[in-house]
Enzyme design. Structure first.
Site, PDB file in Angstrom:
ATOM      1  N   GLU A 103      31.063  26.759  39.345  1.00 33.42           N
ATOM      2  CA  GLU A 103      31.974  27.685  38.679  1.00 33.42           C
ATOM      3  C   GLU A 103      32.251  27.243  37.243  1.00 33.42           C
ATOM      4  O   GLU A 103      32.422  28.077  36.344  1.00 33.42           O
ATOM      5  CB  GLU A 103      33.278  27.816  39.466  1.00 33.42           C
ATOM      6  CG  GLU A 103      33.118  28.336  40.883  1.00 33.42           C
ATOM      7  CD  GLU A 103      32.309  29.610  40.958  1.00 33.42           C
ATOM      8  OE1 GLU A 103      32.344  30.422  40.009  1.00 33.42           O
ATOM      9  OE2 GLU A 103      31.613  29.805  41.964  1.00 33.42           O
ATOM     10  N   HIS A 119      29.638  28.609  34.918  1.00 33.65           N
ATOM     11  CA  HIS A 119      29.936  29.981  34.498  1.00 33.65           C
ATOM     12  C   HIS A 119      30.994  29.982  33.391  1.00 33.65           C
ATOM     13  O   HIS A 119      30.866  30.689  32.390  1.00 33.65           O
ATOM     14  CB  HIS A 119      30.471  30.789  35.677  1.00 33.65           C
ATOM     15  CG  HIS A 119      29.421  31.256  36.633  1.00 33.65           C
ATOM     16  ND1 HIS A 119      28.302  31.945  36.235  1.00 33.65           N
ATOM     17  CD2 HIS A 119      29.334  31.163  37.991  1.00 33.65           C
ATOM     18  CE1 HIS A 119      27.567  32.247  37.299  1.00 33.65           C
ATOM     19  NE2 HIS A 119      28.173  31.784  38.367  1.00 33.65           N
ATOM     20  N   ALA A 155      30.972  45.061  48.136  1.00 35.36           N
ATOM     21  CA  ALA A 155      32.262  45.060  47.436  1.00 35.36           C
ATOM     22  C   ALA A 155      32.206  44.231  46.160  1.00 35.36           C
ATOM     23  O   ALA A 155      33.205  44.100  45.473  1.00 35.36           O
ATOM     24  CB  ALA A 155      33.360  44.529  48.353  1.00 35.36           C
ATOM     25  N   TYR A 159      26.552  42.697  43.500  1.00 34.65           N
ATOM     26  CA  TYR A 159      25.199  42.265  43.797  1.00 34.65           C
ATOM     27  C   TYR A 159      24.384  43.268  44.595  1.00 34.65           C
ATOM     28  O   TYR A 159      23.393  42.897  45.216  1.00 34.65           O
ATOM     29  CB  TYR A 159      25.240  40.912  44.527  1.00 34.65           C
ATOM     30  CG  TYR A 159      25.354  39.764  43.566  1.00 34.65           C
ATOM     31  CD1 TYR A 159      24.226  39.258  42.928  1.00 34.65           C
ATOM     32  CD2 TYR A 159      26.572  39.198  43.257  1.00 34.65           C
ATOM     33  CE1 TYR A 159      24.319  38.215  42.024  1.00 34.65           C
ATOM     34  CE2 TYR A 159      26.678  38.157  42.354  1.00 34.65           C
ATOM     35  CZ  TYR A 159      25.548  37.669  41.742  1.00 34.65           C
ATOM     36  OH  TYR A 159      25.636  36.633  40.840  1.00 34.65           O
TER      37      TYR A 159
END
EC number: 3.4.24.70
Length: 807
Positions: A587, A590, A721, A724
């Protein structure tokens, strides 16, 4: 609308779906900017800060945002300071919202509505469900007026088109981002209901903005103008992306078809939210109360402490790790230890079946929702002139449907035989241990016996490693690595920004001259009663020249990182599994791409406008450093003694890196393949059900066939949801890029500090700096000096020989 009104969010919607090493996915809408003040410095050991002072009512979205300014009770306007260089009046929005149909809202209540206030950082601690309906409606009224004004005055120039457009997008992104974030980390029925009420109005405005003919024509005029060649590459990419996005959102459709398209978009957003809520509710619904210690034999003290803590929270005041009672949930920090360590096979089976059947029955059944989502996506694709939804998805990605399928098959063939061998090794080992189930190992056995085999083969016990990975030390080591690679300093800034939970941390990122360049929040721990599972990074606000405050040249980016790792138990800090360490590094990768961008065009800065299948590059790249000796040794310190992880244990950990690599690779390939199949060949209402497709794909991607009643699709949030859909292959696509990028450091020499720093700066100046302003393949070539090769990935996973043999 996507890259303009719907900004990408990086999220691991389900850690267990996303492989044993963490992965991320992209979602929707996001955030706003900072003006930070000097903060008191906290040591890393103070990782559970006390509750911070409450801010003035003026919220935003992430873990911690700075304090708001005092409310301006003498003014009837609601300026969005930080949202634009010269904030427009909101008085018209106040007046319009004062007469909303469902309630009488006074001007005073709007003036005090935290969603509409002037603030330095979003005050997450002030937003309540009651603010959502009037606040969002007032905002939309205001933005509608802004849009109408832009359409009347628009010209094909940056000051008359892109800059006012970015301001409109930014306001919606920030304010909707606040409430959407709170729904993810502090969910309540009241907040859900309020968001559900205003969501159609928000989507309607997004469609109105995305289908604006005057704006579309102005972008086309820029593209066709004689000045086009003189525009920077970033500006050209921005213009081209907006034109393509407009086409994909129905700008070219006739009025009747556009109306149908818009109804589909509204319904799809509603269905995605309902899908996500059902998964969260189904996960929360399951609780297993255990009172007999023999039922949890084999489970480590850390898990028992967590289970007892859960029991205390549910009213069993005298629960202890030693004597119970214990409550097990389907949240990852609870579920995984059972699957890994519980000797009670019946308990493992019960949890596995509960996990694989989440949101597949009763009021929470997602089956019909999935069918409707797939049906509507196909209708949408046909309206746009595509054969299937996968083609729509790939229109904004690096890959094509054919190239994605080709990569998946290449990796599948390289992974299949090793995965078969993995299973044989497990059976042999279980038999050698006298296990009754050795001849019939099934889904709820593989994780348990994998852990036993790894312990035997490498003498590594994940639970025994936990004391070496305390969260404060892990963060210290991660920040030291960032300083070495990218020349940045990261310091705590707790108290500068209000947060939604006292466990949330706030950090300032500074360059080598000591100047702030970015900020971020970190929300590390699992809270199953209110926080969705998985791990994700999201933007609060992006770097932007247009959104800079007066007296500054650029607005600095703000990010947040959210994880769901094991919380502290008693007096112990959060003691992490190695997988949780990898998740934090992932994370943070990112977040680095968002925070270290040098793009000043807000709509292509950081993670914005980066092709979906390239966005995992920096996150997966950072995971590689978890296996780098100096990095690992800097974080692996015993939380009590300070002793460094023994050298022989590090070597075993390194050797174990490729343990069951074929099985783990195949698992990801199964998810990617079923996603692609559902969005290319599946016919809603046809002879096959979604579960038939899943079973069919599993024949080539699962060594152990799935149970007939397997319903994992009902909790596959990534594609139903998240962002992707027809894009789960992106994990593997980007993994090729990230492994090859890390191999540049291996080529330079990982022990050569000077070479590592130089390579790190090159990575920062290309992959992290260029954002969506340059095509990802060009960015990669600029960093690596050549196009990417899959060889480093196969080598890192120990599958290179298998790939050669199958070639």
């Amino acid at each position: 609308m996507k890259r303009i009104t719907i900004i990408a969010t990086l999220v691991i919607a389900n850690t267990l779906m996303a492989n044993t090493t963490s992965r991320a996915s992209l979602n929707l809408l996001r955030r706003s900017p900072p003006k930070l003040r000097t903060a008191k410095t906290f040591s890393s050991s103070q990782f559970r800060p006390s509750t911070f002072p409450k801010s003035y009512p003026c919220p935003i979205w992430s873990s911690s945002f700075s304090f708001c300014l005092p409310l301006r009770s003498t003014s009837t306007s609601l300026p969005f300071r930080h949202f634009s260089s010269s904030p427009p009046s909101m008085s018209s929005a106040v007046a319009a919202a004062s007469s909303v149909a469902d309630s009488v809202v006074s001007d005073d209540s709007l003036l005090s509505n935290p969603l509409l206030q002037d603030f330095d950082f979003p005050p997450f601690d002030s937003v309540d469900a009651k603010h959502v309906r009037p606040g969002i409606r007032a905002l939309l009224q205001h933005l509608e007026a802004e849009l109408e004004g832009l359409e009347k005055s628009v010209e094909p120039s940056w000051p008359k088109l892109v800059e006012p457009l970015e301001k409109i997008v930014d306001r919606l992104t920030v304010v909707w981002g606040m409430i959407n974030h709170l729904k993810a980390v502090k969910d309540t029925p009241e907040l859900r209901a309020a968001i559900e009420d205003v969501q159609p109005e928000k989507v309607k405005f997004q469609l109105r903005l995305g289908q604006s003919k005057p704006i579309y024509d102005a972008f086309k005029a820029i593209l066709e103008s004689p000045d086009w060649p003189s525009l920077s590459e970033a500006r050209q990419r921005l213009v081209e992306a907006q034109i393509k996005e407009a086409v994909l959102i129905g700008i070219a459709l006739d009025e009747e078809k556009r109306e149908e398209f818009n109804k589909i978009e509204q319904e799809l957003e509603k269905l995605a939210h309902k899908f996500s809520e059902n998964v969260l509710d189904a996960t929360k619904k399951f609780e297993k109360l255990i009172t007999e210690k023999k039922e949890i034999e084999g489970l480590p003290p850390s898990a028992l402490g967590l289970f007892a803590q859960a029991a205390v929270s549910k009213g069993h005041e005298n629960a202890t790790a030693e004597n119970g009672p214990w409550i097990i949930t389907l949240d990852a920090p609870s579920y995984l230890p059972v699957m890994q360590h519980a000797k009670n096979r019946a308990l493992r089976e019960e949890l596995y079946r509960a996990y694989l059947s989440r949101a597949s029955s009763g009021d929470l059944d997602n089956t019909a929702i999935i069918d409707q989502i797939l049906k509507l996506r196909l209708q949408k694709a046909k309206l746009l002139g595509y054969n299937n939804y996968a083609e729509v998805s790939m229109a904004m990605k690096m890959a094509t449907v054919e190239k994605a399928a080709e990569l998946l098959e290449k990796l599948r063939s390289a992974s299949w035989d090793p995965a078969v061998q993995d299973m044989e090794d497990l059976k042999s080992f279980a038999k050698s241990q006298g296990a009754e189930e050795s001849d019939s190992l099934t889904h709820w056995d593989t994780t348990f016996w994998s852990e036993r085999l790894r312990e035997s083969k490498y003498d590594i016990n994940e639970e025994e490693l936990r004391p070496y990975f305390s969260l404060p030390k892990v963060m210290d080591g991660l920040f030291s690595l960032a300083k070495k690679l990218f020349g940045i300093d990261i310091e705590p800034a707790d108290g500068v920004a209000p947060v939604w939970n006292s466990d949330v941390r706030f950090y300032r990122v500074k360059d080598s001259f000591g100047n702030p360049v970015a900020y971020f929040y970190f929300d590390p721990y699992s809270r199953p009663s209110e926080k969705r599972g998985g791990a994700w990074m999201d933007e609060v606000v992006s770097r932007s020249r247009v959104m800079a405050q007066k007296g500054t040249s650029v607005r600095l980016p703000v990010a947040h990182m959210v994880c769901n790792q094991t919380p502290p138990v008693g007096d112990k800090p959060s003691l992490m599994t190695f997988r949780e360490v990898e998740t934090v590094f992932h994370e943070f990768g990112h977040a680095l791409q968002h925070m270290l961008t040098k793009q000043d065009e807000g709509l292509v800065a950081g993670i914005r406008n980066i092709e979906w299948d390239a966005v995992e590059l920096p996150s997966q790249f950072m995971e590689n450093w978890c296996y780098h000796r100096d990095t690992l040794m800097s974080i692996a310190k015993h939380y009590q003694t300070g002793e460094t992880l023994p050298e022989e244990v590090y070597k075993k950990l390194l050797a174990a890196r490729t343990f069951r690599a074929g099985s783990f690779s195949l698992r990801q390939l199964k998810f990617a393949s079923v996603d692609l199949e559902l969005h290319t060949k599946y016919i809603p209402g046809g002879p096959e059900s979604i579960y038939d497709v899943d079973q069919r794909v599993s024949v080539k991607t699962q060594v152990i066939p799935p149970l007939p009643e397997d319903r994992f699709l009902c909790s596959f949030s990534h594609i139903f949801a998240g962002g992707y859909a027809a894009g789960y292959y992106s994990y593997k696509w980007a993994e090729v890029l990230s492994a090859d990028a890390f191999s540049a450091f291996e080529d330079a020499g990982l022990d050569d500090i000077k070479a590592v720093k130089e390579t790190g700066q090159r990575f920062r100046n290309t992959v992290l700096a260029l954002g969506g302003g340059k095509a990802p393949l060009k960015v990669f070539v600029e960093f690596r000096g050549r196009e990417p090769s899959p060889e480093p990935l196969l080598r890192h996973n120990g599958l290179l020989l298998a790939a050669s043999a199958s070639a």
